[in-house]
Design a protein around this motif. Structure first.
Motif, PDB file in Angstrom:
ATOM      1  N   ALA A  96       0.861  -1.088  -0.038  1.00 36.26           N
ATOM      2  CA  ALA A  96       0.047  -0.044  -0.072  1.00 36.26           C
ATOM      3  C   ALA A  96       0.866   1.320  -0.033  1.00 36.26           C
ATOM      4  CB  ALA A  96      -0.869   0.094   1.162  1.00 36.26           C
ATOM      5  N   LEU A  97       0.553   2.217  -0.849  1.00 32.70           N
ATOM      6  CA  LEU A  97       1.451   3.458  -1.177  1.00 32.70           C
ATOM      7  C   LEU A  97       0.369   4.657  -1.132  1.00 32.70           C
ATOM      8  CD1 LEU A  97       3.498   2.467  -4.087  1.00 32.70           C
ATOM      9  CD2 LEU A  97       4.156   2.455  -1.795  1.00 32.70           C
ATOM     10  N   PRO A  98       0.983   5.807  -0.721  1.00 33.60           N
ATOM     11  CA  PRO A  98       0.115   7.058  -0.499  1.00 33.60           C
ATOM     12  C   PRO A  98      -0.698   7.383  -1.839  1.00 33.60           C
ATOM     13  CG  PRO A  98       2.201   7.440   0.364  1.00 33.60           C
ATOM     14  CD  PRO A  98       2.273   5.979  -0.210  1.00 33.60           C
ATOM     15  N   THR A  99      -1.785   7.893  -1.741  1.00 33.19           N
ATOM     16  CA  THR A  99      -2.612   8.333  -2.982  1.00 33.19           C
ATOM     17  C   THR A  99      -1.780   9.163  -3.765  1.00 33.19           C
ATOM     18  OG1 THR A  99      -4.615   8.006  -1.520  1.00 33.19           O
ATOM     19  CG2 THR A  99      -4.684   9.343  -3.549  1.00 33.19           C
ATOM     20  N   ASP A 100      -1.923   8.962  -4.919  1.00 34.54           N
ATOM     21  CA  ASP A 100      -1.099   9.802  -6.047  1.00 34.54           C
ATOM     22  C   ASP A 100      -2.174  10.619  -6.811  1.00 34.54           C
ATOM     23  OD1 ASP A 100       1.504   9.954  -7.819  1.00 34.54           O
ATOM     24  OD2 ASP A 100       0.003   9.848  -9.225  1.00 34.54           O
ATOM     25  N   ARG A 101      -1.815  11.844  -7.178  1.00 35.78           N
ATOM     26  CA  ARG A 101      -2.604  12.824  -7.726  1.00 35.78           C
ATOM     27  C   ARG A 101      -3.032  12.739  -8.938  1.00 35.78           C
ATOM     28  NH1 ARG A 101       0.815  18.553  -8.918  1.00 35.78           N
ATOM     29  NH2 ARG A 101       2.536  17.324  -9.894  1.00 35.78           N
ATOM     30  N   HIS A 102      -2.240  11.502  -9.641  1.00 33.91           N
ATOM     31  CA  HIS A 102      -2.558  11.547 -11.145  1.00 33.91           C
ATOM     32  C   HIS A 102      -3.127   9.954 -11.164  1.00 33.91           C
ATOM     33  CE1 HIS A 102      -0.490  14.646 -12.707  1.00 33.91           C
ATOM     34  NE2 HIS A 102       0.536  14.591 -11.772  1.00 33.91           N
ATOM     35  N   THR A 103      -2.623   8.957 -10.336  1.00 35.40           N
ATOM     36  CA  THR A 103      -3.101   7.692 -10.511  1.00 35.40           C
ATOM     37  C   THR A 103      -4.091   7.318  -9.378  1.00 35.40           C
ATOM     38  OG1 THR A 103      -1.235   6.645  -9.383  1.00 35.40           O
ATOM     39  CG2 THR A 103      -0.983   6.795 -11.628  1.00 35.40           C
ATOM     40  N   GLY A 104      -4.332   7.994  -8.567  1.00 36.29           N
ATOM     41  CA  GLY A 104      -5.199   7.794  -7.516  1.00 36.29           C
ATOM     42  C   GLY A 104      -4.675   6.906  -6.317  1.00 36.29           C
ATOM     43  N   VAL A 130       2.197  -1.420 -18.189  1.00 38.76           N
ATOM     44  CA  VAL A 130       1.816  -2.061 -17.077  1.00 38.76           C
ATOM     45  C   VAL A 130       0.590  -1.408 -16.468  1.00 38.76           C
ATOM     46  CG1 VAL A 130       4.009  -3.055 -16.493  1.00 38.76           C
ATOM     47  CG2 VAL A 130       3.621  -0.882 -15.378  1.00 38.76           C
ATOM     48  N   GLN A 131      -0.154  -2.391 -16.001  1.00 37.74           N
ATOM     49  CA  GLN A 131      -1.174  -1.511 -15.257  1.00 37.74           C
ATOM     50  C   GLN A 131      -1.260  -2.704 -13.929  1.00 37.74           C
ATOM     51  OE1 GLN A 131      -3.496   0.649 -15.240  1.00 37.74           O
ATOM     52  NE2 GLN A 131      -2.844   1.444 -17.130  1.00 37.74           N
ATOM     53  N   PRO A 132      -1.605  -2.253 -12.609  1.00 33.80           N
ATOM     54  CA  PRO A 132      -1.816  -0.657 -12.207  1.00 33.80           C
ATOM     55  C   PRO A 132      -0.442   0.057 -12.326  1.00 33.80           C
ATOM     56  CG  PRO A 132      -1.752  -1.902 -10.240  1.00 33.80           C
ATOM     57  CD  PRO A 132      -1.652  -2.893 -11.336  1.00 33.80           C
ATOM     58  N   GLU A 133      -0.681   1.274 -12.779  1.00 41.46           N
ATOM     59  CA  GLU A 133       0.435   2.166 -12.908  1.00 41.46           C
ATOM     60  C   GLU A 133       1.112   2.734 -11.705  1.00 41.46           C
ATOM     61  OE1 GLU A 133       0.240   5.013 -16.295  1.00 41.46           O
ATOM     62  OE2 GLU A 133      -1.914   4.671 -16.033  1.00 41.46           O
ATOM     63  N   ASN A 134       2.373   3.123 -11.812  1.00 45.23           N
ATOM     64  CA  ASN A 134       3.002   4.006 -10.729  1.00 45.23           C
ATOM     65  C   ASN A 134       2.959   2.852  -9.211  1.00 45.23           C
ATOM     66  OD1 ASN A 134       4.436   6.058  -9.275  1.00 45.23           O
ATOM     67  ND2 ASN A 134       2.556   7.336  -9.016  1.00 45.23           N
ATOM     68  N   ARG A 135       3.290   1.620  -9.591  1.00 42.69           N
ATOM     69  CA  ARG A 135       3.460   1.086  -8.349  1.00 42.69           C
ATOM     70  C   ARG A 135       4.571   0.044  -8.165  1.00 42.69           C
ATOM     71  NH1 ARG A 135      -1.663  -0.256  -6.058  1.00 42.69           N
ATOM     72  NH2 ARG A 135      -0.282  -0.971  -4.369  1.00 42.69           N
ATOM     73  N   GLY A 136       5.652   0.525  -9.165  1.00 39.20           N
ATOM     74  CA  GLY A 136       6.822  -0.367  -9.077  1.00 39.20           C
ATOM     75  C   GLY A 136       7.001  -1.620 -10.095  1.00 39.20           C
TER      76      GLY A 136
END
Length: 263
Positions: free
Chosen positions: A40-48, A109-115
């Motif tokens: 779990a990561l903090p909410t991102d303003r672009h990817t939610g 890749v999906q989901p985005e911005n998850r490494g």
């Protein structure tokens, strides 16, 4: 009788299009599977929002005399993605001693911005290190749609450069780009292990066992609380009845005193 004229051949006809044969490994399905844990990561303003998730990693590889292949695929439970997404291919050409990363549409890749981008590249690089560390790395075109904004382009370039790729732009507007590396051994096979973790079979079983045990303990606590609530409800009902009786008795006594005083 006259001889019929021989049929004329049209030498000006356009040549038929040459159909490039499809490689027999082009449609290989995954054969080995692993479980991935996305922290779990903090909410991102672009990817939610970026909650805790578990996804499946599929793997298939072939080692041949002319070519070798590693294909990785990500499968999301309850979610379907396009065919060109969540897939990474690493092709090795043994005649040219050349390694190529694919697919041609780019790593999406999906989901985005998850490494997951760095993780999949690291897995492909680790496989290449084991077998073809001395091979050269072919330049791979980068799709312009992957860099629709400066922030997206910076995130993509950081992902590639962190793995050892060299990103080169071919025009001043930075719309056409490619990435490559001198040799396979110049690439890095590390990733953000705090974001993406490979869960082994025994670890997954242990997690399920702990979750089941925790669920059982919570059910016991809930039953105890429900029993305590029932006891309190009964006590509350008894107290309400007692208070009602006392109020009625007090009103009777007050009425009796008023009647005696007025007589």
């Amino acid at each position: 009788m006259t001889d019929s004229p021989a049929p004329q051949t049209n030498t000006d006809a356009a040549p038929q299009a040459v159909v490039e044969p499809v490689h027999p490994w082009a449609e290989l399905a995954p054969e080995h599977f692993s479980l991935l844990r996305l922290a779990a990561l903090p909410t991102d303003r672009h990817t939610g929002t970026r909650p805790l998730r578990f996804i499946q990693l599929g793997r298939v590889e072939r080692l041949g005399k002319q070519h070798s292949l590693l294909r990785l695929t990500l499968q999301l439970p309850g979610q379907r993605v396009r065919k060109e997404q969540n897939s990474l291919e690493v092709w090795a050409d043994h005649q040219q001693r050349l390694l190529r990363f694919g697919p041609d549409t780019g790593l999406l890749v999906q989901p985005e911005n998850r490494g997951l981008g760095r993780f999949m590249l690291a897995q492909g690089i680790s496989w290449a290190h084991q077998h073809f560390a001395h091979y050269q790395v072919a330049n791979t075109p980068l799709a312009s749609k992957d860099a629709f904004s400066d922030e997206a382009r910076a995130r993509r370039d950081h992902c590639l450069q962190a793995q050892g790729f060299v990103v080169e732009y071919l025009d001043p507007l930075k719309l056409q780009a490619q990435c490559g590396a001198p040799r396979v051994d110049s690439l890095h096979d590390d990733w953000h292990t705090e974001k993406v973790q490979i869960i082994e079979l025994l670890d997954a079983a242990n997690m399920l066992q702990q979750a089941d045990q925790s669920l059982h303990e919570n059910e016991v606590k809930v039953r105890k609380l429900e029993a305590r609530i029932d006891v309190l409800k009964r006590e509350d009902s008894g107290l309400r009845f007692t208070i009602t009786c006392l109020v009625a008795f007090c009103m009777f006594q007050a009425g009796l005193l008023i009647w005696m005083a007025t007589r």
